[in-house]
Design an enzyme around this catalytic site. Structure first.
Site, PDB file in Angstrom:
ATOM      1  N   SER A 105       0.803  -1.216  -0.149  1.00  6.99           N
ATOM      2  CA  SER A 105      -0.018   0.014  -0.043  1.00  6.99           C
ATOM      3  C   SER A 105       1.079   1.250  -0.050  1.00  6.99           C
ATOM      4  CB  SER A 105      -1.027  -0.172   1.171  1.00  6.99           C
ATOM      5  OG  SER A 105      -1.870   0.934   1.149  1.00  6.99           O
ATOM      6  N   GLU A 205      -1.906  -3.368  -7.573  1.00  8.54           N
ATOM      7  CA  GLU A 205      -3.078  -3.509  -6.973  1.00  8.54           C
ATOM      8  C   GLU A 205      -3.882  -2.389  -6.526  1.00  8.54           C
ATOM      9  OE1 GLU A 205      -3.683  -3.098  -3.288  1.00  8.54           O
ATOM     10  OE2 GLU A 205      -1.579  -2.164  -2.927  1.00  8.54           O
ATOM     11  N   HIS A 275      -5.082  -5.678  -0.874  1.00 10.94           N
ATOM     12  CA  HIS A 275      -5.340  -5.319   0.439  1.00 10.94           C
ATOM     13  C   HIS A 275      -6.496  -6.604   0.595  1.00 10.94           C
ATOM     14  CE1 HIS A 275      -4.029  -1.419  -0.263  1.00 10.94           C
ATOM     15  NE2 HIS A 275      -4.134  -1.233   0.648  1.00 10.94           N
TER      16      HIS A 275
END
Length: 327
Positions: A105, A205, A275
């Site tokens: 992230s 992602e 995630h």
């Protein structure tokens, strides 16, 4: 497993629940890691884990100590504020000394900065609170995530496997593995912190981004010439979005189809990363070999002999983490 030093630090968002950190410490300890907490791991300033100076000092403190594993407590937002002031040479030196920097992230900017400034490898993988700190009610620790992480941190992991859509049978690609969170990566476009990778394998992602926003960012990468310069693009999880009345059938599949029309580079889906509960650990900056047989994808690499207990070619006796995570 011999005891491996692991330091948990907070470079971005504040840890919301100290209990999750306690659970992470306990679980990682049981897995054989010698866990320590950075002194500022629970600091809070607005939404951040301490002010910018505090978090910058934490990064440099961990780099100076050079533990075997530097594991982020969580992501959120905050790394971007620090990028221009990070001592990248010091962080790269810690990697030379054997430190594996791990997270995902918001940590994407750390991984890509290390690659851009120090040509240093790091690991896209789980984080302390969100993965190892989940309560039993929240589902506890995912077995694949845990096993993959442990193998990666011991220098044993040499491949990950997953299933993609039909249509890529026989595909082979070899290049530098790089990428991470799409939004964070795009925020680095035009800066000195984005590595210039040609002939690479780009993995991406994101979370809570509607497919049209995902498509817009992917097209930005295509229009910037980045996607055509890669050997393969591998998409992980893009969940958390909600359908809107005006979508009228437009979804993630439609967004990916639009992307494929804008690049000659193969775009594979199904990588168990992002995630989500089940995530593999990926060596950002390593040279990987990707093979597709039917719908089965194997992505392997040779470990750096300095950072492992043994090494073998991916087709020999290397360990592989397998996931099944298809769109």
């Amino acid at each position: 497993m011999s005891s491996t030093s692991l330091t948990i630090f907070s470079p971005a968002g504040a840890v919301p629940k100290p209990a999750s950190l306690k659970r992470a410490v306990k679980r990682l300890g049981k897995l054989g890691f010698d866990v320590s907490l950075d002194e500022a791991v629970l600091e809070k300033h607005q939404r951040f884990a301490g002010d910018d100076e505090t978090r910058l000092a934490a990064l440099h403190r961990v780099a100076a100590a050079a533990p075997s594993v530097a594991l982020a407590s969580r992501g959120g937002y905050g790394m971007t504020r620090l990028l221009d002031r990070i001592d990248w040479a010091q962080l790269a030196k810690s990697v030379e000394q054997g430190t594996r920097w791990v997270g995902l992230s918001d940590l994407t900017s750390l991984h890509l900065g290390l690659l851009a400034h120090g040509k240093a490898q790091s690991w896209a993988g789980p984080m302390a609170c969100g993965d190892f700190g989940r309560s039993e009610k929240e589902g506890g620790v995912d077995d694949v995530t845990q096993d993959c992480f442990v193998e990666a941190m011991n220098g044993m992991l040499e491949a990950v496997g997953f299933r993609c859509e039909k249509g890529f049978d026989g595909l082979e690609a070899r290049g530098t593995l790089w990428g991470g969170n799409l939004t964070v990566l795009n925020s680095l476009l035009g800066t000195k912190h984005l590595p210039k990778i040609k002939g690479g394998v780009l993995f991406l992602e994101d979370i809570n981004e509607h497919p049209y926003r995902v498509e817009r960012q992917l097209l930005q990468l295509a229009q910037a010439g980045i996607l055509d310069a890669q050997k393969a693009i591998v998409l992980g999880d893009f969940s958390g979005w909600r359908k809107q009345p005006n979508d009228r059938g437009y979804d993630l599949k439609a967004a990916i189809a639009a992307l494929r029309a804008h690049t000659k580079t193969p775009v594979l889906t199904g990588l168990p990363f992002g995630h989500v509960d089940t995530k593999v650990s990926l060596p950002v900056g390593a040279t990987v070999e990707l093979f597709v047989q039917g719908r089965d994808v194997l992505m392997g690499w040779q470990n750096d002999p300095k950072l492992q207990h043994h090494h073998a070619h991916v087709h020999a006796e290397g360990e592989a983490c397998m996931g099944d995570h298809t769109h």
